[in-house]
Design a protein around this motif. Structure first.
Motif, PDB file in Angstrom:
ATOM      1  N   THR A   1     -19.693  13.977  70.146  1.00  0.00           N
ATOM      2  CA  THR A   1     -19.294  14.850  71.248  1.00  0.00           C
ATOM      3  C   THR A   1     -20.498  15.200  72.109  1.00  0.00           C
ATOM      4  OG1 THR A   1     -17.631  15.751  69.753  1.00  0.00           O
ATOM      5  CG2 THR A   1     -18.018  16.949  71.786  1.00  0.00           C
ATOM      6  N   THR A   2     -21.615  15.510  71.443  1.00  0.00           N
ATOM      7  CA  THR A   2     -22.841  15.844  72.179  1.00  0.00           C
ATOM      8  C   THR A   2     -23.325  14.639  72.990  1.00  0.00           C
ATOM      9  OG1 THR A   2     -23.417  17.274  70.323  1.00  0.00           O
ATOM     10  CG2 THR A   2     -25.165  16.794  71.909  1.00  0.00           C
ATOM     11  N   ARG A   3     -23.339  13.477  72.348  1.00  0.00           N
ATOM     12  CA  ARG A   3     -23.782  12.267  73.062  1.00  0.00           C
ATOM     13  C   ARG A   3     -22.864  11.958  74.234  1.00  0.00           C
ATOM     14  NH1 ARG A   3     -23.619   7.255  69.938  1.00  0.00           N
ATOM     15  NH2 ARG A   3     -24.930   6.322  71.519  1.00  0.00           N
ATOM     16  N   LEU A   4     -21.544  12.089  74.007  1.00  0.00           N
ATOM     17  CA  LEU A   4     -20.587  11.817  75.085  1.00  0.00           C
ATOM     18  C   LEU A   4     -20.796  12.777  76.247  1.00  0.00           C
ATOM     19  CD1 LEU A   4     -17.191  11.091  73.281  1.00  0.00           C
ATOM     20  CD2 LEU A   4     -18.241   9.653  75.032  1.00  0.00           C
ATOM     21  N   ALA A   5     -21.016  14.048  75.920  1.00  0.00           N
ATOM     22  CA  ALA A   5     -21.202  15.059  76.966  1.00  0.00           C
ATOM     23  C   ALA A   5     -22.445  14.735  77.776  1.00  0.00           C
ATOM     24  CB  ALA A   5     -21.310  16.449  76.342  1.00  0.00           C
ATOM     25  N   ARG A   6     -23.544  14.444  77.062  1.00  0.00           N
ATOM     26  CA  ARG A   6     -24.806  14.175  77.753  1.00  0.00           C
ATOM     27  C   ARG A   6     -24.701  12.904  78.590  1.00  0.00           C
ATOM     28  NH1 ARG A   6     -28.477  13.304  73.575  1.00  0.00           N
ATOM     29  NH2 ARG A   6     -28.107  11.114  73.992  1.00  0.00           N
ATOM     30  N   ALA A   7     -24.206  11.841  77.955  1.00  0.00           N
ATOM     31  CA  ALA A   7     -24.187  10.548  78.647  1.00  0.00           C
ATOM     32  C   ALA A   7     -23.180  10.546  79.800  1.00  0.00           C
ATOM     33  CB  ALA A   7     -23.876   9.432  77.656  1.00  0.00           C
ATOM     34  N   SER A   8     -22.020  11.173  79.605  1.00  0.00           N
ATOM     35  CA  SER A   8     -21.039  11.158  80.691  1.00  0.00           C
ATOM     36  C   SER A   8     -21.522  12.029  81.850  1.00  0.00           C
ATOM     37  CB  SER A   8     -19.658  11.610  80.203  1.00  0.00           C
ATOM     38  OG  SER A   8     -19.687  12.962  79.805  1.00  0.00           O
ATOM     39  N   GLY A   9     -22.323  13.041  81.525  1.00  0.00           N
ATOM     40  CA  GLY A   9     -22.878  13.894  82.578  1.00  0.00           C
ATOM     41  C   GLY A   9     -23.824  13.147  83.504  1.00  0.00           C
ATOM     42  N   GLU A  10     -24.326  12.021  83.049  1.00  0.00           N
ATOM     43  CA  GLU A  10     -25.256  11.225  83.869  1.00  0.00           C
ATOM     44  C   GLU A  10     -24.530  10.200  84.735  1.00  0.00           C
ATOM     45  OE1 GLU A  10     -27.565   9.552  80.756  1.00  0.00           O
ATOM     46  OE2 GLU A  10     -28.811  11.339  80.475  1.00  0.00           O
ATOM     47  N   VAL A  11     -23.196  10.115  84.566  1.00  0.00           N
ATOM     48  CA  VAL A  11     -22.437   9.092  85.302  1.00  0.00           C
ATOM     49  C   VAL A  11     -21.849   9.690  86.581  1.00  0.00           C
ATOM     50  CG1 VAL A  11     -20.411   7.585  85.204  1.00  0.00           C
ATOM     51  CG2 VAL A  11     -21.897   7.798  83.209  1.00  0.00           C
ATOM     52  N   ASP A  12     -22.088   9.026  87.690  1.00  0.00           N
ATOM     53  CA  ASP A  12     -21.490   9.412  88.969  1.00  0.00           C
ATOM     54  C   ASP A  12     -20.081   8.821  88.996  1.00  0.00           C
ATOM     55  OD1 ASP A  12     -20.622   9.674  91.551  1.00  0.00           O
ATOM     56  OD2 ASP A  12     -22.355   8.698  92.484  1.00  0.00           O
ATOM     57  N   VAL A  13     -19.067   9.686  88.982  1.00  0.00           N
ATOM     58  CA  VAL A  13     -17.688   9.171  88.887  1.00  0.00           C
ATOM     59  C   VAL A  13     -17.330   8.272  90.069  1.00  0.00           C
ATOM     60  CG1 VAL A  13     -16.759  11.028  87.454  1.00  0.00           C
ATOM     61  CG2 VAL A  13     -16.739  11.280  89.954  1.00  0.00           C
ATOM     62  N   ALA A  14     -18.002   8.471  91.207  1.00  0.00           N
ATOM     63  CA  ALA A  14     -17.679   7.660  92.391  1.00  0.00           C
ATOM     64  C   ALA A  14     -18.384   6.312  92.372  1.00  0.00           C
ATOM     65  CB  ALA A  14     -18.043   8.426  93.660  1.00  0.00           C
ATOM     66  N   ALA A  15     -19.387   6.165  91.518  1.00  0.00           N
ATOM     67  CA  ALA A  15     -20.141   4.907  91.479  1.00  0.00           C
ATOM     68  C   ALA A  15     -20.839   4.757  90.128  1.00  0.00           C
ATOM     69  CB  ALA A  15     -21.159   4.860  92.613  1.00  0.00           C
ATOM     70  N   PRO A  16     -20.048   4.575  89.058  1.00  0.00           N
ATOM     71  CA  PRO A  16     -20.649   4.471  87.712  1.00  0.00           C
ATOM     72  C   PRO A  16     -21.679   3.351  87.624  1.00  0.00           C
ATOM     73  CG  PRO A  16     -18.235   4.578  87.579  1.00  0.00           C
ATOM     74  CD  PRO A  16     -18.581   4.413  89.026  1.00  0.00           C
ATOM     75  N   TRP A  17     -21.513   2.310  88.471  1.00  0.00           N
ATOM     76  CA  TRP A  17     -22.423   1.158  88.435  1.00  0.00           C
ATOM     77  C   TRP A  17     -23.814   1.509  88.944  1.00  0.00           C
ATOM     78  CZ3 TRP A  17     -17.602   1.298  90.703  1.00  0.00           C
ATOM     79  CH2 TRP A  17     -17.582   1.653  92.052  1.00  0.00           C
ATOM     80  N   GLU A  18     -24.007   2.697  89.516  1.00  0.00           N
ATOM     81  CA  GLU A  18     -25.331   3.123  89.966  1.00  0.00           C
ATOM     82  C   GLU A  18     -26.149   3.751  88.836  1.00  0.00           C
ATOM     83  OE1 GLU A  18     -26.495   2.489  92.843  1.00  0.00           O
ATOM     84  OE2 GLU A  18     -24.740   2.088  94.105  1.00  0.00           O
ATOM     85  N   HIS A  19     -25.528   3.968  87.689  1.00  0.00           N
ATOM     86  CA  HIS A  19     -26.253   4.541  86.543  1.00  0.00           C
ATOM     87  C   HIS A  19     -27.464   3.645  86.237  1.00  0.00           C
ATOM     88  CE1 HIS A  19     -27.162   5.739  82.427  1.00  0.00           C
ATOM     89  NE2 HIS A  19     -26.374   6.789  82.588  1.00  0.00           N
ATOM     90  N   PRO A  20     -28.643   4.261  85.998  1.00  0.00           N
ATOM     91  CA  PRO A  20     -29.833   3.439  85.769  1.00  0.00           C
ATOM     92  C   PRO A  20     -29.667   2.457  84.603  1.00  0.00           C
ATOM     93  CG  PRO A  20     -30.290   5.802  85.390  1.00  0.00           C
ATOM     94  CD  PRO A  20     -28.940   5.703  86.024  1.00  0.00           C
ATOM     95  N   ASP A  21     -28.824   2.789  83.653  1.00  0.00           N
ATOM     96  CA  ASP A  21     -28.641   1.918  82.501  1.00  0.00           C
ATOM     97  C   ASP A  21     -27.247   1.278  82.509  1.00  0.00           C
ATOM     98  OD1 ASP A  21     -29.921   0.819  80.385  1.00  0.00           O
ATOM     99  OD2 ASP A  21     -29.464   2.433  78.970  1.00  0.00           O
ATOM    100  N   ALA A  22     -26.697   1.135  83.712  1.00  0.00           N
ATOM    101  CA  ALA A  22     -25.300   0.680  83.841  1.00  0.00           C
ATOM    102  C   ALA A  22     -25.072  -0.676  83.181  1.00  0.00           C
ATOM    103  CB  ALA A  22     -24.896   0.627  85.312  1.00  0.00           C
ATOM    104  N   GLY A  23     -26.003  -1.606  83.388  1.00  0.00           N
ATOM    105  CA  GLY A  23     -25.818  -2.954  82.852  1.00  0.00           C
ATOM    106  C   GLY A  23     -25.664  -2.939  81.343  1.00  0.00           C
ATOM    107  N   ARG A  24     -26.545  -2.194  80.671  1.00  0.00           N
ATOM    108  CA  ARG A  24     -26.508  -2.149  79.213  1.00  0.00           C
ATOM    109  C   ARG A  24     -25.240  -1.430  78.730  1.00  0.00           C
ATOM    110  NH1 ARG A  24     -27.908   1.028  75.022  1.00  0.00           N
ATOM    111  NH2 ARG A  24     -28.206   2.762  76.472  1.00  0.00           N
ATOM    112  N   LEU A  25     -24.896  -0.332  79.389  1.00  0.00           N
ATOM    113  CA  LEU A  25     -23.719   0.431  78.971  1.00  0.00           C
ATOM    114  C   LEU A  25     -22.424  -0.351  79.203  1.00  0.00           C
ATOM    115  CD1 LEU A  25     -24.733   3.970  80.287  1.00  0.00           C
ATOM    116  CD2 LEU A  25     -24.410   3.312  77.887  1.00  0.00           C
ATOM    117  N   ASP A  26     -22.427  -1.195  80.228  1.00  0.00           N
ATOM    118  CA  ASP A  26     -21.210  -1.937  80.542  1.00  0.00           C
ATOM    119  C   ASP A  26     -21.105  -3.221  79.718  1.00  0.00           C
ATOM    120  OD1 ASP A  26     -18.809  -1.993  82.016  1.00  0.00           O
ATOM    121  OD2 ASP A  26     -19.639  -3.469  83.410  1.00  0.00           O
ATOM    122  N   ALA A  27     -22.201  -3.638  79.098  1.00  0.00           N
ATOM    123  CA  ALA A  27     -22.177  -4.882  78.313  1.00  0.00           C
ATOM    124  C   ALA A  27     -21.654  -4.651  76.899  1.00  0.00           C
ATOM    125  CB  ALA A  27     -23.571  -5.508  78.256  1.00  0.00           C
TER     126      ALA A  27
END
Lengths: 460, 460
Positions: B117-143
């Motif tokens: 829950t803590t990890r989800l809260a922290r990590a989801s807080g870093e995601v821009d809902v309008a452009a998740p692909w702009e996340h600095p670690d987007a490639g790794r998270l999406d793979a």
């Protein structure tokens, strides 16, 4: 007004035409319904100015693909070896390096490539191609992407990236999109009942699936079958509706309705799900088919007066690592006569995602730049250029084949080939061996014809 | 023969009707075309013998869902709190344990739940809902799959399994099927422009997305809008073809053709891809839509003379871990009058895969057995029972929403809402916040109406 035959076949690609051919041989009447104005499905000959042909679709055949090779021989179609003489070029960043064989000379990536190849060989050897979900560790393997699986135990990112490139051409998708279990099953299927599948055979030229090409272009196999079937093949007849009852089937197309005892559907699964089914497809089979979206792939080919790279000791093959170029792999696609010279590049997976939306002129320029990295600046001045984007093709919508993401194979995979009363399935995606390949298509067509004959044995 | 309006709207669910309503308010003429013989899309009231209703589709609303709540208020539709009084029951293996709150009393799994829950809260807080692909670690998270991401850093399998159960209801899919980046973006969207999204809000009852229900059943919101729109809504009109030109659009249905200045398409993306588009959808938008297959979900509801579990101090809520039961989570779905008593269970994700193909009688028995694990053996003798399998529904083909597998969001996600000339997109899958929920549908309809008004400002 409706026409009645023993078996209606949806799709005049290799699977559908092979099924029809075998049924006619067994004394059945057939009607093959094709949405396009041509036969051949994902095989497509491009006619050059001088009347020679080169393929814009599936083209390579190799060892253990005895079903398509046997069919070709039956039809008097011959093959010739793909051009492999000379060095292949490995492109990484700003560097281009010549090498021989199938393994690029990347010293940093080599340990990972060796490791990954060994792991793939061992793990795929444990997968039963007919029932990957029976693997003792199926749940875990299917819950992760192939990218995750490859990275696990890898020493660096290099080997993973390179294998991703190789898969980009084979799959039209990055390793991130495929389930690890699906990837292992796909490799396990690169063989036959006697020869276990292997990555080498899948990606290799000499001794592998890219070993040979078809004289006259691969579409000629379908064209010959269609000629023999004559009026039994109806083009321009997209199937909109299939009604299946205990007593028979009715297939409705834009070119009329056709009644049959049975129907074999060879449309790609994700398009088969679009047909209006009455009664509906079982929800679980529909759910699977919708999850069988095809990879994204285009072929880009440049034509030169002669294959000038051969004079420089180059094979015309290139492997591109890292995604900086639209092309992920390229081949010498010169016709057997030796001229004109043709270079063919695959723009697949992540490369397609980036480059397909760009203007054609910009993309074409970048493709030629990719070719120049392999054979030198003469590549920039072709006498002709053409592309075929299979993802934009209405009746295919992707290429070369379906890519199953995580979580699908173990929960829905068993519904892939399950017949539905008088409805039978065929097509390259309905084969355990060489799934997604021409050989898989022919295998599936032969299997469907056998199933129809067995199933309809009791009909009056 | 064809009818001309300013805007044609495809789909009479919450998104389409909201768009039409806002356009009419702005003085535009509209025509809403609905494939089904009813309005409401994924909301559907089931009428009980005594005339009361209970929902067979989307039903819950909660804080930060101000768009659907505002629309309901506008229409004079009221809400009431979901029943939360009493203990919830946690079912794991052969044990059933009572607890309060949203976190099950599993001592072995608790550390992992807290960690995840803590990890989800922290990590989801870093995601821009309008452009998740702009996340600095987007490639790794999406793979990687969400299952892989959850397992990484987890202490045991228990917490992962439990979170998978909770997502099974929310997603209709196991965490193995979703990209980690998509999962994080989905959680990040469980909020609004002011309140960051959170897992608690997504899965919670009190204070969460399951806090309230709609008096008269959620479908009433669509029914009220349709009443006001009157003859502008055409039922039984599945859209087969959309022609879009520089000068306007023509939408062809089984009930005639309709011309408009613009069209808003609210069909689920994977069904929008099935329409015959002229000119074709861009291949990359088509490729994305085909990869937006919906989760697999059904709702199973049992009716009892009264909500007897309340007398035992039970809320009627249950959480099932481990996949041994068809039901993954259950709720008290009694109407606001307090009788009859109704229990509703979600059969989603892996549970659906296993149980949907079974005979209805066998499945129904197993669902009642699941209910009995929570409220006791009295659950085995309902006075009524019904199921709604959204995956079998021709014009939805799954539920509750689209699940994007690995590798899709970063490479194709940006095409989701991109208008195509005079073609605009809406529907619950076209919202950054509460994507897949009723609130997301209303948001998307309002946004599409604004876009059409802005876009058509210059028309004559």
């Amino acid at each position: 007004m409706s026409t009645t035959v023993d078996t209606v076949v949806v799709g005049a690609g290799l699977a559908g035409l092979t099924a029809a051919r075998r049924l006619v041989e067994a004394g059945r009447t057939v009607r093959v319904l094709e949405a396009r104005d041509r036969v051949g499905g994902r095989t497509l000959n491009h006619v050059l100015d001088d009347g020679q042909v080169v393929e814009a679709g599936g083209q390579f055949v190799g060892p253990t693909q005895d079903h398509v090779l046997g069919l070709a021989a039956e039809l008097g179609v011959t093959t010739f070896p793909a051009h492999t003489v000379g060095d292949t070029v490995y492109v990484h960043g700003s560097r281009s390096r010549r090498f021989r064989g199938d393994i690029p000379p990347d010293r940093l990536a080599l340990p990972d490539i060796a490791l990954a190849t060994t792991r793939l060989a061992r793990a795929s050897g444990e997968v039963d191609v007919a029932a990957p979900w029976e693997h003792p560790d199926a749940g875990r393997l299917d819950a992760q992407s192939l990218a995750t699986w490859l990275r696990r135990g890898a020493i660096g990112a290099g080997g993973v990236e390179l294998i991703d490139t190789l898969l980009g051409s084979a799959f039209g998708a990055a390793a991130s999109e495929a389930s690890a279990l699906y990837g292992l099953a796909y490799v396990a299927g690169a063989g036959d009942e006697i020869h276990p599948g292997s990555l080498d055979r899948m990606i290799g030229v000499a001794g592998g699936a890219q070993e040979s090409r078809v004289v006259g272009g691969s579409q000629v196999i379908s064209q010959r079958m269609a000629e023999e079937l004559g009026d039994s093949v109806t083009l321009g007849a997209p199937v909109r509706r299939i009604e299946h009852r205990a007593t028979g089937v009715t297939v409705t197309t834009d070119a009329g309705s056709f009644d049959g005892e049975e129907v074999i559907v060879t449309a790609p699964p994700h398009l088969a799900a679009e047909i209006e089914w009455s009664p509906s497809l079982p929800a679980h089979q529909d759910a699977l088919f919708r999850r069988m979206a095809f990879g994204t792939l285009m072929k880009c080919e440049a034509i030169y007066e002669r294959p000038f790279w051969r004079e420089d000791g180059l094979s015309g093959q290139g492997v591109f690592r890292g995604g900086g170029t639209p092309v992920c792999s390229m081949f010498d696609n010169t016709p057997p006569s030796g001229s004109p010279g043709i270079l063919m590049g695959f723009v697949g997976g992540a490369g397609w995602r980036k480059w397909a939306p760009r203007p054609a002129r910009e993309r074409g320029g970048a493709v030629l730049q990719s070719f120049a990295r392999v054979v030198g600046p003469a590549a920039l001045a072709p006498v002709g250029y053409f592309e075929k984007d299979w993802t934009a093709e209405r009746w295919t919508r992707g290429g070369p084949t379906a890519v199953l993401g995580p979580g699908v194979l173990t929960t829905l995979g068993q519904w892939r080939d399950r017949p539905l009363g008088r409805v039978h399935w065929a097509g390259a995606e309905h084969s355990d061996y060489w799934n997604g390949y021409m050989d898989g298509a022919v295998r599936s067509g032969e299997a469907a014809a056998r199933a129809v004959i067995a199933h309809s044995g009791g009909h009056p």
